[in-house]
Design a protein around this motif. Structure first.
Motif, PDB file in Angstrom:
ATOM      1  N   VAL A  18      14.840   4.901  -6.891  1.00 26.39           N
ATOM      2  CA  VAL A  18      14.563   6.185  -7.560  1.00 26.39           C
ATOM      3  C   VAL A  18      13.070   6.337  -7.834  1.00 26.39           C
ATOM      4  CG1 VAL A  18      14.953   7.525  -9.653  1.00 26.39           C
ATOM      5  CG2 VAL A  18      16.861   6.338  -8.566  1.00 26.39           C
ATOM      6  N   LYS A  19      12.442   5.274  -8.341  1.00 27.46           N
ATOM      7  CA  LYS A  19      11.014   5.342  -8.669  1.00 27.46           C
ATOM      8  C   LYS A  19      10.158   5.602  -7.427  1.00 27.46           C
ATOM      9  CE  LYS A  19      11.070   2.511 -12.868  1.00 27.46           C
ATOM     10  NZ  LYS A  19      10.746   1.191 -13.476  1.00 27.46           N
ATOM     11  N   LEU A  20      10.452   4.890  -6.339  1.00 25.86           N
ATOM     12  CA  LEU A  20       9.665   5.071  -5.122  1.00 25.86           C
ATOM     13  C   LEU A  20       9.838   6.475  -4.549  1.00 25.86           C
ATOM     14  CD1 LEU A  20      10.184   1.635  -3.314  1.00 25.86           C
ATOM     15  CD2 LEU A  20       8.095   2.485  -4.402  1.00 25.86           C
ATOM     16  N   ALA A  21      11.059   6.995  -4.584  1.00 29.20           N
ATOM     17  CA  ALA A  21      11.303   8.356  -4.099  1.00 29.20           C
ATOM     18  C   ALA A  21      10.551   9.368  -4.958  1.00 29.20           C
ATOM     19  CB  ALA A  21      12.797   8.654  -4.112  1.00 29.20           C
ATOM     20  N   TYR A  22      10.579   9.181  -6.260  1.00 28.90           N
ATOM     21  CA  TYR A  22       9.900  10.090  -7.195  1.00 28.90           C
ATOM     22  C   TYR A  22       8.390  10.050  -6.982  1.00 28.90           C
ATOM     23  CZ  TYR A  22       8.645  12.215 -11.709  1.00 28.90           C
ATOM     24  OH  TYR A  22       8.134  13.018 -12.706  1.00 28.90           O
ATOM     25  N   ILE A  23       7.843   8.843  -6.857  1.00 24.96           N
ATOM     26  CA  ILE A  23       6.390   8.694  -6.658  1.00 24.96           C
ATOM     27  C   ILE A  23       5.978   9.304  -5.327  1.00 24.96           C
ATOM     28  CG2 ILE A  23       4.547   7.002  -6.280  1.00 24.96           C
ATOM     29  CD1 ILE A  23       6.067   5.160  -8.264  1.00 24.96           C
ATOM     30  N   ASN A  24       6.792   9.124  -4.297  1.00 24.44           N
ATOM     31  CA  ASN A  24       6.462   9.686  -2.980  1.00 24.44           C
ATOM     32  C   ASN A  24       6.443  11.207  -3.018  1.00 24.44           C
ATOM     33  OD1 ASN A  24       6.214   8.382  -0.092  1.00 24.44           O
ATOM     34  ND2 ASN A  24       7.248  10.334   0.187  1.00 24.44           N
ATOM     35  N   MET A  47      -1.041   7.202  -6.576  1.00 26.50           N
ATOM     36  CA  MET A  47       0.178   6.506  -6.161  1.00 26.50           C
ATOM     37  C   MET A  47      -0.011   4.993  -6.253  1.00 26.50           C
ATOM     38  SD  MET A  47       2.384   6.998  -2.653  1.00 26.50           S
ATOM     39  CE  MET A  47       0.931   6.870  -1.588  1.00 26.50           C
ATOM     40  N   PHE A  48      -1.145   4.494  -5.781  1.00 28.23           N
ATOM     41  CA  PHE A  48      -1.437   3.058  -5.884  1.00 28.23           C
ATOM     42  C   PHE A  48      -1.507   2.627  -7.345  1.00 28.23           C
ATOM     43  CE2 PHE A  48      -2.490   3.103  -1.416  1.00 28.23           C
ATOM     44  CZ  PHE A  48      -2.356   1.784  -1.013  1.00 28.23           C
ATOM     45  N   VAL A 165       5.445  -1.669  10.844  1.00 24.12           N
ATOM     46  CA  VAL A 165       6.892  -1.668  10.610  1.00 24.12           C
ATOM     47  C   VAL A 165       7.330  -0.359   9.967  1.00 24.12           C
ATOM     48  CG1 VAL A 165       8.759  -2.718   9.266  1.00 24.12           C
ATOM     49  CG2 VAL A 165       7.124  -4.174  10.477  1.00 24.12           C
ATOM     50  N   ILE A 166       6.614   0.079   8.924  1.00 24.35           N
ATOM     51  CA  ILE A 166       7.003   1.305   8.225  1.00 24.35           C
ATOM     52  C   ILE A 166       6.777   2.525   9.110  1.00 24.35           C
ATOM     53  CG2 ILE A 166       6.435   2.804   6.262  1.00 24.35           C
ATOM     54  CD1 ILE A 166       6.074   0.327   4.586  1.00 24.35           C
ATOM     55  N   TYR A 167       5.710   2.491   9.920  1.00 21.76           N
ATOM     56  CA  TYR A 167       5.486   3.591  10.874  1.00 21.76           C
ATOM     57  C   TYR A 167       6.661   3.669  11.859  1.00 21.76           C
ATOM     58  CZ  TYR A 167       3.694   6.183  14.865  1.00 21.76           C
ATOM     59  OH  TYR A 167       3.560   7.077  15.895  1.00 21.76           O
ATOM     60  N   PHE A 168       7.096   2.505  12.354  1.00 21.17           N
ATOM     61  CA  PHE A 168       8.200   2.473  13.321  1.00 21.17           C
ATOM     62  C   PHE A 168       9.493   2.981  12.687  1.00 21.17           C
ATOM     63  CE2 PHE A 168      11.819   0.175  15.199  1.00 21.17           C
ATOM     64  CZ  PHE A 168      11.721   0.624  16.514  1.00 21.17           C
ATOM     65  N   VAL A 169       9.767   2.517  11.465  1.00 22.71           N
ATOM     66  CA  VAL A 169      10.985   2.941  10.770  1.00 22.71           C
ATOM     67  C   VAL A 169      10.944   4.445  10.495  1.00 22.71           C
ATOM     68  CG1 VAL A 169      12.331   2.732   8.644  1.00 22.71           C
ATOM     69  CG2 VAL A 169      11.408   0.685   9.738  1.00 22.71           C
ATOM     70  N   SER A 181       7.868   7.271   2.753  1.00 27.07           N
ATOM     71  CA  SER A 181       6.839   6.925   3.734  1.00 27.07           C
ATOM     72  C   SER A 181       5.562   6.397   3.083  1.00 27.07           C
ATOM     73  CB  SER A 181       6.508   8.144   4.603  1.00 27.07           C
ATOM     74  OG  SER A 181       6.113   9.239   3.782  1.00 27.07           O
ATOM     75  N   GLY A 182       5.101   7.069   2.027  1.00 24.09           N
ATOM     76  CA  GLY A 182       3.868   6.649   1.367  1.00 24.09           C
ATOM     77  C   GLY A 182       4.092   5.608   0.292  1.00 24.09           C
ATOM     78  N   SER A 183       5.101   5.813  -0.539  1.00 23.49           N
ATOM     79  CA  SER A 183       5.313   4.930  -1.689  1.00 23.49           C
ATOM     80  C   SER A 183       5.767   3.536  -1.262  1.00 23.49           C
ATOM     81  CB  SER A 183       6.347   5.532  -2.648  1.00 23.49           C
ATOM     82  OG  SER A 183       7.587   5.749  -1.991  1.00 23.49           O
TER      83      SER A 183
END
Length: 211
Positions: A18-24, A47-48, A165-169, A181-183
């Motif tokens: 939830v936190k990562l989705a909210y921050i993104n 974000m950082f 890895v995250i770019y590929f996913v 994607s960002g968070s």
């Protein structure tokens, strides 16, 4: 509440989810608020900053912390961000010119420029975490980021691998882009950077103890 076993893992996973989705989402919205051009870098720095505080288990309002960082570092983050863009643009322009010429003398500089570009890219991975973690001026920020990158090769390789890895996913599952994607990338980069900082600080403590 739910600190052990499967339920503890599920609770922590859900909390981070939830936190990562909210921050993104905040990252995207605040980037758009600044019309991307002047909003992207303050939103990324914010974000950082927020994810670092969450990793440190601080009790905070994510929105208020994000907004405070966004407004407080608005000018500095744009200065740092656009300086990075300028350097990459110069390197790209130089490489383009070299590739376009058939002069052997100029062709010789292609590989040194590629190495410089790679080292600068690896240094940039530490710039925002270093800026957030330490109080440094612009030159000191890049100098220290470079040193931290050099003395922590494994963490640097982890950071670069994480990006791919995250770019590929994200490419395979584009639906996650608005939410993670960002968070998610920031989380792993910040974790690696914090490990590097801790390693350096531990080394300093050992040297001071011996002295």
């Amino acid at each position: 509440m739910y600190t052990n076993g499967f339920m503890g893992f599920f609770y922590k996973f859900s909390d981070w989810f939830v936190k990562l989705a909210y921050i993104n989402i905040l990252w995207i919205l605040f980037s758009l608020f600044g019309l991307i051009v002047i909003g992207f870098f303050p939103a990324t720095f914010a974000m950082f900053s927020v994810i670092r505080r969450v990793l440190n288990k601080e009790d905070l309002s994510i929105f208020k912390a994000f907004l405070k960082s966004y407004t407080g570092d608005f000018l500095k983050s744009n200065l740092i961000g656009w300086f990075i863009i300028l350097v990459f643009s110069i390197l790209y322009f130089d490489l383009t010119i070299i590739e376009a010429t058939e002069n052997d003398f100029f062709q010789f500089f292609q590989y040194p420029l590629l190495i410089i570009g790679f080292l600068f890219f690896a240094t940039v991975l530490y710039v925002i975490p270093t800026y957030i973690h330490y109080d440094l001026k612009l030159f000191e920020l890049f100098k220290n980021s470079f040193v931290i990158m050099i003395v922590n090769p494994l963490n640097t390789i982890t950071m670069i691998s994480t990006i791919f890895v995250i770019y590929f996913v994200s490419y395979m599952i584009p639906g996650i882009i608005p939410f993670f994607s960002g968070s998610l990338l920031t989380l792993f980069l910040m974790m690696a950077a914090l490990r590097s900082f801790q390693k350096i600080e531990d080394s300093k403590d050992r040297l001071e103890t011996k002295a």
